[in-house]
Design an enzyme around this catalytic site. Structure first.
Site, PDB file in Angstrom:
ATOM      1  N   ASP A  45       0.837  -1.206   0.000  1.00  0.00           N
ATOM      2  CA  ASP A  45       0.000   0.000   0.000  1.00  0.00           C
ATOM      3  C   ASP A  45       0.872   1.255   0.000  1.00  0.00           C
ATOM      4  O   ASP A  45       0.364   2.374  -0.050  1.00  0.00           O
ATOM      5  CB  ASP A  45      -1.013  -0.013   1.155  1.00  0.00           C
ATOM      6  CG  ASP A  45      -0.379  -0.178   2.521  1.00  0.00           C
ATOM      7  OD1 ASP A  45       0.857  -0.251   2.607  1.00  0.00           O
ATOM      8  OD2 ASP A  45      -1.137  -0.217   3.515  1.00  0.00           O
ATOM      9  N   SER A  46       2.205   1.053   0.024  1.00  0.00           N
ATOM     10  CA  SER A  46       3.124   2.163  -0.239  1.00  0.00           C
ATOM     11  C   SER A  46       2.843   2.772  -1.608  1.00  0.00           C
ATOM     12  O   SER A  46       3.337   3.853  -1.922  1.00  0.00           O
ATOM     13  CB  SER A  46       4.580   1.665  -0.186  1.00  0.00           C
ATOM     14  OG  SER A  46       4.743   0.515  -0.993  1.00  0.00           O
ATOM     15  N   ASP A  84      -1.005  -6.205  -0.118  1.00  0.00           N
ATOM     16  CA  ASP A  84      -1.317  -5.572   1.163  1.00  0.00           C
ATOM     17  C   ASP A  84      -2.821  -5.407   1.334  1.00  0.00           C
ATOM     18  O   ASP A  84      -3.517  -4.977   0.402  1.00  0.00           O
ATOM     19  CB  ASP A  84      -0.694  -4.166   1.205  1.00  0.00           C
ATOM     20  CG  ASP A  84       0.560  -4.111   2.057  1.00  0.00           C
ATOM     21  OD1 ASP A  84       0.790  -5.037   2.856  1.00  0.00           O
ATOM     22  OD2 ASP A  84       1.306  -3.124   1.907  1.00  0.00           O
ATOM     23  N   LYS A 112      -1.060  -9.438   3.206  1.00  0.00           N
ATOM     24  CA  LYS A 112      -0.305  -8.937   4.364  1.00  0.00           C
ATOM     25  C   LYS A 112      -1.161  -7.954   5.143  1.00  0.00           C
ATOM     26  O   LYS A 112      -1.852  -7.121   4.546  1.00  0.00           O
ATOM     27  CB  LYS A 112       0.996  -8.267   3.900  1.00  0.00           C
ATOM     28  CG  LYS A 112       1.784  -7.618   5.044  1.00  0.00           C
ATOM     29  CD  LYS A 112       3.215  -7.283   4.644  1.00  0.00           C
ATOM     30  CE  LYS A 112       3.387  -6.002   3.889  1.00  0.00           C
ATOM     31  NZ  LYS A 112       2.913  -4.796   4.587  1.00  0.00           N
ATOM     32  N   GLU A 114      -1.248  -5.480   8.949  1.00  0.00           N
ATOM     33  CA  GLU A 114      -0.413  -4.858   9.980  1.00  0.00           C
ATOM     34  C   GLU A 114      -1.045  -4.981  11.354  1.00  0.00           C
ATOM     35  O   GLU A 114      -2.188  -4.559  11.551  1.00  0.00           O
ATOM     36  CB  GLU A 114      -0.231  -3.360   9.670  1.00  0.00           C
ATOM     37  CG  GLU A 114       0.480  -3.084   8.356  1.00  0.00           C
ATOM     38  CD  GLU A 114       0.627  -1.594   8.070  1.00  0.00           C
ATOM     39  OE1 GLU A 114       0.338  -0.757   8.976  1.00  0.00           O
ATOM     40  OE2 GLU A 114       1.013  -1.267   6.941  1.00  0.00           O
ATOM     41  N   GLU A 181       9.411  -4.143  10.412  1.00  0.00           N
ATOM     42  CA  GLU A 181       9.841  -2.863   9.831  1.00  0.00           C
ATOM     43  C   GLU A 181      10.401  -1.936  10.912  1.00  0.00           C
ATOM     44  O   GLU A 181       9.768  -1.730  11.961  1.00  0.00           O
ATOM     45  CB  GLU A 181       8.629  -2.208   9.147  1.00  0.00           C
ATOM     46  CG  GLU A 181       8.961  -0.857   8.530  1.00  0.00           C
ATOM     47  CD  GLU A 181       7.900  -0.347   7.568  1.00  0.00           C
ATOM     48  OE1 GLU A 181       6.897  -1.057   7.310  1.00  0.00           O
ATOM     49  OE2 GLU A 181       8.073   0.778   7.064  1.00  0.00           O
TER      50      GLU A 181
HETATM   51  O1  KIV Z   1       3.583  -1.154   1.629  1.00  0.00           O
HETATM   52  C1  KIV Z   1       4.778  -1.487   1.630  1.00  0.00           C
HETATM   53  O2  KIV Z   1       5.554  -1.164   0.745  1.00  0.00           O
HETATM   54  C2  KIV Z   1       5.257  -2.278   2.743  1.00  0.00           C
HETATM   55  C3  KIV Z   1       6.728  -2.459   2.877  1.00  0.00           C
HETATM   56  C4  KIV Z   1       7.294  -1.261   3.532  1.00  0.00           C
HETATM   57  C5  KIV Z   1       7.090  -3.702   3.585  1.00  0.00           C
HETATM   58  O3  KIV Z   1       4.489  -2.734   3.550  1.00  0.00           O
END
Ligand code: KIV
Length: 265
Positions: A45-46, A84, A112, A114, A181
């Site tokens: 989600d970056s 994500d 993934k 968090e 992280e």
């Molecule tokens: O969204 C992302 O790019 C991430 C990485 C920083 C692991 O979760």
């Protein structure tokens, strides 16, 4: 390129072979990364920051992550792709399962999310429904507004011990991979030793079972601000392929991240 799946990643940990991972958002880069031997691609989600120009991951939606997952899958049909789960799409196990299903339909092999122990039931529910889970501990970008910034986590004894316990709880719930992280290197090492599943670090030192970076950072595309834990692999090289191959080599050998890219407690 051979097909890597969760069993393959587990075997890499058991054999002491470092896992190489990068974020990916489109088919062209996904194809390049596959050719260069990247083991895991994360549709992070970056994308909110590096593709959409936003200042956090919070506004990103499931539909947007799904779109980019489709693009990555098209470019790298055999890759191991993690997608994500977007902010507030896993407030309870049932919602999480339906949101995650969108990402799996888009081509993800794993999702993934968090958070720590509060996700135990969600991880159990996803796993029961056939959705493999990667947990994410340490700095949690989706919680930036609660934490009050992007800060190194787990620096004191209590929070370090809590993080190790969370990792154990998430593994017991069924998580098959863990991203950590921005934590001290000593804690990255302790987590990797405390659990059986592979631990992939970003800003967590070189003793985790693998490394991940945001692709734009490792290609030096955010020249104004390069976080301490990242490195511009394109500097001094004349092609994207050479940069990604150098990243793969340095992660595999343990040369990256060096002390200058790592945090102390
Ligand atoms: O969204 C992302 O790019 C991430 C990485 C920083 C692991 O979760």
């Amino acid at each position: 390129m051979s097909r890597i799946r969760t069993a393959g990643l587990l075997k890499m940990k058991q054999e002491g072979k470092k896992i190489t991972a990068l974020t990916a958002y489109d088919s062209s880069f996904a194809k390049l990364f596959a050719t260069c031997g990247i083991d895991v691609m994360l549709v992070g989600d970056s994308l909110g920051m590096v593709l959409q120009g936003l200042d956090s991951t919070v506004p990103v939606t499931t539909a947007e992550v799904a779109y980019h997952t489709r693009c990555v899958r098209a470019g790298a049909p055999d890759a191991f792709v993690i997608a994500d789960m977007a902010f507030m799409t896993y407030p309870d196990p049932s919602t999480a399962c339906f949101e995650a299903a969108e990402l799996m339909r888009a081509g993800a092999n794993m999702v993934k999310l968090e958070g720590g122990e509060w996700l135990v039931e969600t991880v159990q529910a996803l796993t029961r429904q056939g959705i493999p889970v990667c947990a994410h501990l340490g700095l949690l970008p989706q919680s930036v507004n609660v934490v009050g910034g992007y800060k190194v986590q787990g620096r004191d004894e209590d929070s370090a011990a809590a993080l190790v316990n969370q990792a154990r709880a998430l593994q017991a719930a069924g998580a098959q991979l863990l991203v950590v992280e921005c934590i001290p290197s000593s804690l990255g090492e302790a987590v990797a030793k405390a659990i059986d599943i592979p631990v992939i670090g970003i800003g967590a030192g070189n003793k985790t079972d693998g490394q991940i970076l945001v692709m734009h950072d490792m290609l030096g595309m955010n020249a104004d601000y390069l976080p301490k834990f990242t490195k511009n692999f394109l500097a001094g090289r004349d092609s994207l392929t050479a940069a990604v191959e150098a990243y793969v080599d340095e992660v595999r050998s343990g040369a990256f991240p060096g002390p200058e890219h790592s945090f102390n407690s």
